[in-house]
Design a protein around this motif. Structure first.
Motif, PDB file in Angstrom:
ATOM      1  N   UNK A 351      45.603  28.405  34.374  1.00 51.79           N
ATOM      2  CA  UNK A 351      44.356  28.086  35.066  1.00 51.79           C
ATOM      3  C   UNK A 351      43.967  29.197  36.032  1.00 51.79           C
ATOM      4  N   UNK A 352      44.936  29.722  36.763  1.00 51.37           N
ATOM      5  CA  UNK A 352      44.639  30.749  37.766  1.00 51.37           C
ATOM      6  C   UNK A 352      44.145  32.041  37.116  1.00 51.37           C
ATOM      7  N   UNK A 353      44.730  32.424  36.006  1.00 52.48           N
ATOM      8  CA  UNK A 353      44.320  33.663  35.354  1.00 52.48           C
ATOM      9  C   UNK A 353      42.898  33.561  34.814  1.00 52.48           C
ATOM     10  N   UNK A 356      40.627  33.471  37.869  1.00 56.30           N
ATOM     11  CA  UNK A 356      40.653  34.798  38.508  1.00 56.30           C
ATOM     12  C   UNK A 356      39.805  35.803  37.764  1.00 56.30           C
ATOM     13  N   UNK A 357      39.839  35.786  36.429  1.00 56.50           N
ATOM     14  CA  UNK A 357      39.014  36.709  35.647  1.00 56.50           C
ATOM     15  C   UNK A 357      37.530  36.443  35.881  1.00 56.50           C
ATOM     16  N   UNK A 370      39.900  42.085  34.039  1.00 50.30           N
ATOM     17  CA  UNK A 370      41.348  42.280  33.908  1.00 50.30           C
ATOM     18  C   UNK A 370      42.038  42.253  35.268  1.00 50.30           C
ATOM     19  N   UNK A 371      41.305  42.679  36.308  1.00 55.61           N
ATOM     20  CA  UNK A 371      41.865  42.578  37.652  1.00 55.61           C
ATOM     21  C   UNK A 371      42.025  41.106  38.064  1.00 55.61           C
ATOM     22  N   UNK A 375      45.240  39.116  39.414  1.00 55.45           N
ATOM     23  CA  UNK A 375      45.111  38.373  40.657  1.00 55.45           C
ATOM     24  C   UNK A 375      45.507  36.907  40.455  1.00 55.45           C
ATOM     25  N   UNK A 376      45.068  36.309  39.333  1.00 53.70           N
ATOM     26  CA  UNK A 376      45.416  34.909  39.068  1.00 53.70           C
ATOM     27  C   UNK A 376      46.927  34.719  38.871  1.00 53.70           C
TER      28      UNK A 376
END
Length: 437
Positions: A351-353, A356-357, A370-371, A375-376
């Motif tokens: 979920x975080x990735x 985050x994207x 991609x950052x 970050x996620x």
């Protein structure tokens, strides 16, 4: 013996009589060697039987019909009964046999001989019934089988299957959602309207968190961390970070630690070391880590950076909770937090990735998708570690929640457990990806 012959005067004309006279016993060689009877009387008398001092073997005990018998006949012309041979002196009848000194015809007809008993040291075969002592053994009734305690139902009997229990979330979910939505509205409104108001929200959360932490330490461990210098220094730390940046936050942190040391000197020295150590730890754990949120707010796109930070942390906790509650089977850290699972960690990372994207691509100036993946991933790791760290503290204190201020959540510290360690991670990565301004 005849009573008339004892002490009678000697008959006239009798010679050779030896016995008592009026002048005393007769002395001399004319006295006969036999008993004190004359010849005619001696032929009509019979000798007295010899009566033993000790009754014969098995006398009164064995004869239940009358008086004890003598060992010999009373008169010699009586017929001699044919008794059995008595045992010799020092011998006893065999074990289990009863001696008898009566003729076979005079024994009790109803009395049966003893049953043969096993010899000393000999055991009966396993499962055999013991032999009775008298008479014919009676048949032993078969034992009545006891009723079955737990009867097995018949195959055709309907089996009632218990209804499956519904998995519980462990908290009041409706109250938790309502409180979360209310806090989100306050944060978003203060974040995008006036930045200074949001700084005040951070300072209030820090002070309440310090109060909960120091109260639990004093209740459970008798550790008296001074709350006054911590609360004042914590609020000043957040404001200094927003106004003066990282340098102001470090200076405020140092001054807060010094204030804790001095404040504790006003009390007795017992427990001084543990009290000031807990005070410095509280100053670093709550206000200093919260200062990085104020540092993110100082950038031009500061509100979006703070929103990205909040969204990633909340999504990480939500994904871990949802996936772990539905599919969680393998414990992540059972000794620290039994409710966390590896499946929940996978949900938090996923979920975080994704979020985050999206945030880095559309909310942060100069960011790339991609950052956001990196970050996620970092946010999921730091949020999980922060939650485990808070769980370690609560396990050590023996409590479930730090407070009861927020229904469905616990206390303020129960909501800051993931946010506090994640704030410096997000601030650092955003500075590396897009800069500090």
């Amino acid at each position: 013996m005849s009573d008339s012959s004892w002490g009678a005067p000697p008959p006239a004309g009798r010679t050779g009589y030896w016995g008592p006279t009026e002048g005393g016993p007769v002395q001399g060689g004319d006295a006969p060697a036999g008993p004190a009877y004359d010849a005619p009387a001696a032929q009509q008398t019979r000798p007295m039987p010899i009566v033993p001092d000790v009754p014969a073997y098995g006398g009164d005990q064995d004869d239940a019909r009358g008086a004890a018998r003598l060992s010999g006949p009373l008169f010699r012309d009586e017929p001699q009964p044919q008794y059995g041979t008595p045992p010799q002196y020092g011998t006893e009848p065999p074990y289990g046999e009863r001696p008898s000194y009566e003729p076979q015809s005079q024994q009790h007809p109803q009395q049966q001989p003893f049953e043969q008993r096993p010899q000393y040291g000999q055991q009966q075969p396993y499962g055999s019934q013991p032999q009775p002592l008298y008479g014919t053994p009676q048949p032993t009734p078969a034992p009545t089988p006891s009723p079955i305690q737990n009867p097995v139902p018949m195959p055709d009997a309907p089996q009632q299957t218990p209804a499956p229990q519904k998995k519980s979330a462990g908290r009041d979910l409706s109250a938790a959602i309502g409180v979360g939505v209310g806090l989100g509205v306050v944060i978003i409104a203060s974040l995008f309207i006036v930045k200074a108001v949001f700084v005040g929200v951070i300072a209030v959360a820090v002070v309440v968190g310090l109060w909960e932490l120091t109260s639990r330490l004093q209740e459970r461990k008798e550790i008296k961390a001074p709350l006054v210098p911590l609360a004042v220094g914590g609020a000043a730390m957040v404001v200094a970070g927003y106004v003066r940046g990282a340098e102001g936050a470090w200076v405020a942190m140092a001054l807060t630690a010094l204030a804790v040391l001095v404040w504790r000197m006003t009390e007795p020295p017992e427990g001084y070391l543990k009290d000031v150590t807990a005070g410095v730890f509280a100053a670093f754990y709550v206000p200093f880590l919260a200062t990085f949120v104020a540092l993110m707010l100082t950038a031009d796109d500061g509100p979006w950076r703070v929103l990205t930070f909040l969204l990633l942390t909340v999504v990480s906790d939500t994904g871990a909770y949802a996936v772990g509650w539905r599919f969680g089977k393998h414990k992540l850290a059972p000794r620290i937090s039994p409710g966390k699972t590896r499946e929940g960690l996978f949900g938090a990372v996923s979920f975080s990735m994704v979020v985050g994207a999206l945030c880095m691509q559309f909310l942060i100036d100069g960011g790339h998708w991609w950052q956001g993946l990196l970050l996620g991933l970092a946010v999921a790791a730091s949020a999980t570690l922060g939650d485990l760290g808070e769980s370690m503290i609560k396990r050590d204190l023996g409590i479930k929640d730090m407070g009861t201020l927020l229904p469905g959540h616990g206390g303020i510290m129960d909501r800051l457990d993931s946010l506090l360690p994640t704030a410096p991670v997000v601030w650092l990565l955003l500075v590396l990806f897009v800069g500090s301004t």
